[in-house]
Design a protein around this motif. Structure first.
Motif, short mmCIF file in Angstrom:
data_model
loop_
_atom_site.label_atom_id
_atom_site.label_comp_id
_atom_site.label_asym_id
_atom_site.label_seq_id
_atom_site.Cartn_x
_atom_site.Cartn_y
_atom_site.Cartn_z
N GLU A 1 52.02 43.63 36.84
CA GLU A 1 52.04 42.25 36.35
C GLU A 1 51.70 42.18 34.86
O GLU A 1 52.29 41.39 34.11
N ARG A 2 50.76 43.01 34.43
CA ARG A 2 50.39 43.03 33.01
C ARG A 2 51.54 43.58 32.17
O ARG A 2 51.84 43.05 31.09
N ARG A 3 52.17 44.61 32.64
CA ARG A 3 53.29 45.19 31.90
C ARG A 3 54.44 44.20 31.78
O ARG A 3 55.10 44.11 30.73
N ILE A 4 54.69 43.42 32.84
CA ILE A 4 55.74 42.40 32.78
C ILE A 4 55.39 41.33 31.75
O ILE A 4 56.25 40.90 30.97
N ALA A 5 54.12 40.89 31.75
CA ALA A 5 53.70 39.88 30.77
C ALA A 5 53.87 40.40 29.35
O ALA A 5 54.36 39.68 28.46
N VAL A 6 53.49 41.65 29.11
CA VAL A 6 53.64 42.25 27.79
C VAL A 6 55.12 42.31 27.39
O VAL A 6 55.49 41.95 26.27
#
Length: 259
Positions: free
Chosen positions: A57-62
């Motif tokens: 989820e963090r990688r997608i947000a980034v």
């Protein structure tokens, strides 16, 4: 940190800015430099989010944030360049460099590649943050990013509308956000890079390197390649009108107008 990934990102940025140098030499239009730089930083940031091991989820947000930033900024500069607008900062550099302009421009763009790598390091560290997503600080980071993207887009739109008006030939832009900062687009660009340390910093000492991104962007915009050469150009072209604006309006941080 995966040093091999970072090495390949650095090489890719260097190649991209070498390509930007070749495009400028062939077309004579310096605006393509910043267009290519913007898309190159975006591509490197997206690659970081795809390659690094971390919370999905963090990688997608980034990926989404850096992608939106690159597409908006790169497209804006590209359309402006296609419309025939030359960047007065590069034009002055090339004029001052004289016969050695080609060589010095190449190395100047390699310095830009190095600066881009420092920015991408913050994006990489944000994507690699192993903390569950989202925490409250992550939501704050996303709010900062959205505010920065919106503010910069609005600033650029207001300036573009002013440049299409008859007053643009003799007056200075002092409408909308430009009434409270002489360079609101630069301010919001810097603000956007403030979001990455919020997404990146953990207990690991490496993640504190992400603070270099907003620090570097502030230094470049305020003291090196942003405000100084652009205001020098405005003083030459608008004279006392721009001097009066300098007395009324803050240079960088938006604030109340002075009488």
């Amino acid at each position: 940190m995966d040093h091999r990934v970072l090495l390949w990102l650095a090489i890719g940025l260097s190649i991209s800015m070498s390509f930007a140098w070749a495009v400028q030499r062939r077309t004579g239009s310096s605006g393509w430099i910043d267009t290519i730089w913007s898309f190159s930083v975006g591509a490197a940031g997206i690659a970081s989010a795809l390659i690094v091991e971390g919370v999905l989820e963090r990688r997608i947000a980034v990926l989404v944030v850096i992608g939106l930033w690159a597409v908006r900024l790169g497209t804006h500069i590209g359309w402006r360049t296609k419309g025939g607008g030359e960047d007065p900062r590069y034009a002055r550099f090339i004029e001052d460099w004289g016969a050695s302009a080609s060589r010095r421009l190449f190395w100047f763009l390699q310095i830009q590649a190095a600066a881009a790598f420092i920015l991408i390091l913050a994006v990489y560290l944000a994507a690699a943050n192993p903390s569950p997503f989202p925490h409250l600080i992550d939501l704050l980071a996303l709010l900062v990013a959205v505010t920065a993207l919106t503010g910069e887009a609005l600033s650029d739109h207001q300036l573009a509308r002013f440049r299409r008006s008859p007053q643009a030939k003799t007056e200075v832009c002092e409408t909308g956000l430009w009434a409270y900062s002489r360079h609101p687009n630069y301010f919001f660009e810097w603000l956007g890079w403030c979001a990455w340390p919020l997404l990146a910093i953990t207990a690991s000492p490496w993640t504190w390197l992400s603070l270099l991104a907003p620090a570097l962007m502030y230094w470049l915009l305020v003291y090196v390649s942003g405000i100084p050469p652009l205001e020098e150009h405005m003083l030459r072209s608008r004279g006392h009108k721009f001097e009066a604006l300098q007395k009324r309006v803050n240079a960088f941080f938006p604030g109340p107008r002075r009488r």
